[in-house]
Design an enzyme around this catalytic site. Sequence first.
Site, PDB file in Angstrom:
ATOM      1  N   GLY A   2     -76.376   2.445   9.549  1.00 43.93           N
ATOM      2  CA  GLY A   2     -77.042   2.611   8.273  1.00 43.93           C
ATOM      3  C   GLY A   2     -76.357   1.906   7.118  1.00 43.93           C
ATOM      4  N   SER A   3     -75.415   1.011   7.403  1.00 42.59           N
ATOM      5  CA  SER A   3     -74.683   0.374   6.296  1.00 42.59           C
ATOM      6  C   SER A   3     -75.553  -0.604   5.506  1.00 42.59           C
ATOM      7  CB  SER A   3     -73.408  -0.308   6.803  1.00 42.59           C
ATOM      8  OG  SER A   3     -73.712  -1.407   7.626  1.00 42.59           O
ATOM      9  N   ARG A  55     -97.901   0.017  23.737  1.00 40.73           N
ATOM     10  CA  ARG A  55     -97.190  -0.626  22.624  1.00 40.73           C
ATOM     11  C   ARG A  55     -98.093  -0.736  21.405  1.00 40.73           C
ATOM     12  NH1 ARG A  55     -93.819  -5.897  22.942  1.00 40.73           N
ATOM     13  NH2 ARG A  55     -93.518  -6.319  20.748  1.00 40.73           N
ATOM     14  N   LEU A  83     -91.596  -6.091  17.530  1.00 40.97           N
ATOM     15  CA  LEU A  83     -92.895  -5.627  17.070  1.00 40.97           C
ATOM     16  C   LEU A  83     -93.985  -6.493  17.680  1.00 40.97           C
ATOM     17  CD1 LEU A  83     -91.774  -5.095  13.404  1.00 40.97           C
ATOM     18  CD2 LEU A  83     -92.392  -3.288  15.019  1.00 40.97           C
ATOM     19  N   HIS A  99     -79.971 -10.581  10.660  1.00 36.26           N
ATOM     20  CA  HIS A  99     -79.385 -10.883  11.973  1.00 36.26           C
ATOM     21  C   HIS A  99     -77.960 -11.386  11.772  1.00 36.26           C
ATOM     22  CE1 HIS A  99     -79.316 -11.747  16.220  1.00 36.26           C
ATOM     23  NE2 HIS A  99     -78.775 -12.920  15.935  1.00 36.26           N
ATOM     24  N   GLU A 164     -73.598  -9.369   4.948  1.00 43.00           N
ATOM     25  CA  GLU A 164     -74.937  -8.791   5.081  1.00 43.00           C
ATOM     26  C   GLU A 164     -75.233  -7.884   3.898  1.00 43.00           C
ATOM     27  OE1 GLU A 164     -75.509  -6.768   8.815  1.00 43.00           O
ATOM     28  OE2 GLU A 164     -74.753  -8.460   9.978  1.00 43.00           O
TER      29      GLU A 164
END
Length: 190
Positions: A2-3, A55, A83, A99, A164
Site C-alpha cells: 500500500g505504499s 472473467r 484486466l 511498474h 514510484e
Amino acid sequence: RGSNLKALINATLTLNFPAKICLVISNREDAEGLEVAKSAGLKTMIVNKKDFKLREDFDNYLDMIIRQSNADLICLAGFLHLLGRKFVHVWHNKIINMHPSLLPSFKGLNAQAQAIEMGVCFSGCTVHFVRPELDDGPIIMQSVVPIYYGDNASSLASRILKEEHKIYPEVVRLIAEKRVKVRGDKVFIE
C-alpha cells in the site's frame, strides 16, 4: 504494502491537489493497502476474481462499482491481475499502472531481479496507460535509478520504490489538470 496508495493519499491532502480518491479496491482481503485506505477514511471494497465464474463477470462488476463511485481514473498498484480487453477498451486511457522497471524492458514479475540478471546499468519505474497486454501501453512518465555494484533485487526495489512515490502522484496531478495528451501510442505533457 500500500505504499503507492499512501503516496497518492498524501498527495491528495496537499493544498490545491486536483484529484481525490473516491474508492480503493483490492482483490485480496489481506492487502495492507486496505488498512492504509481505512486509516485515511477512504471507502474500500474487496473484489476477488475467484468469486466469479467468468472473467467477464469480474470485469463487469468492477466496471459497475467504479462507475458508481464516479471515478474518472483508475490507478493500479500491486493489482496483479490482467484486466479483460473489453474492460480496458471501455476505460481507454483512463487506467494507469505503476511498474518497477523502465518499460518496455523487464515486464511482468520480478522486474528488479530481471534487470540485475541482465547486467544493465540503470533500472527505474514507469507509469503508463494500461492496455490488454501485460505491462503494455503508452508511457506517461519514467524515473531512472542506477544499479550499483552489490545491488540485489531488494536493495534496487527499495530505491525504485522511492521514485514510484514521487512520479505516481505527479502523473495523477497532470492527468487531473488535463495536461496529458495521447496521440496514438504517444503521450505528450503540456
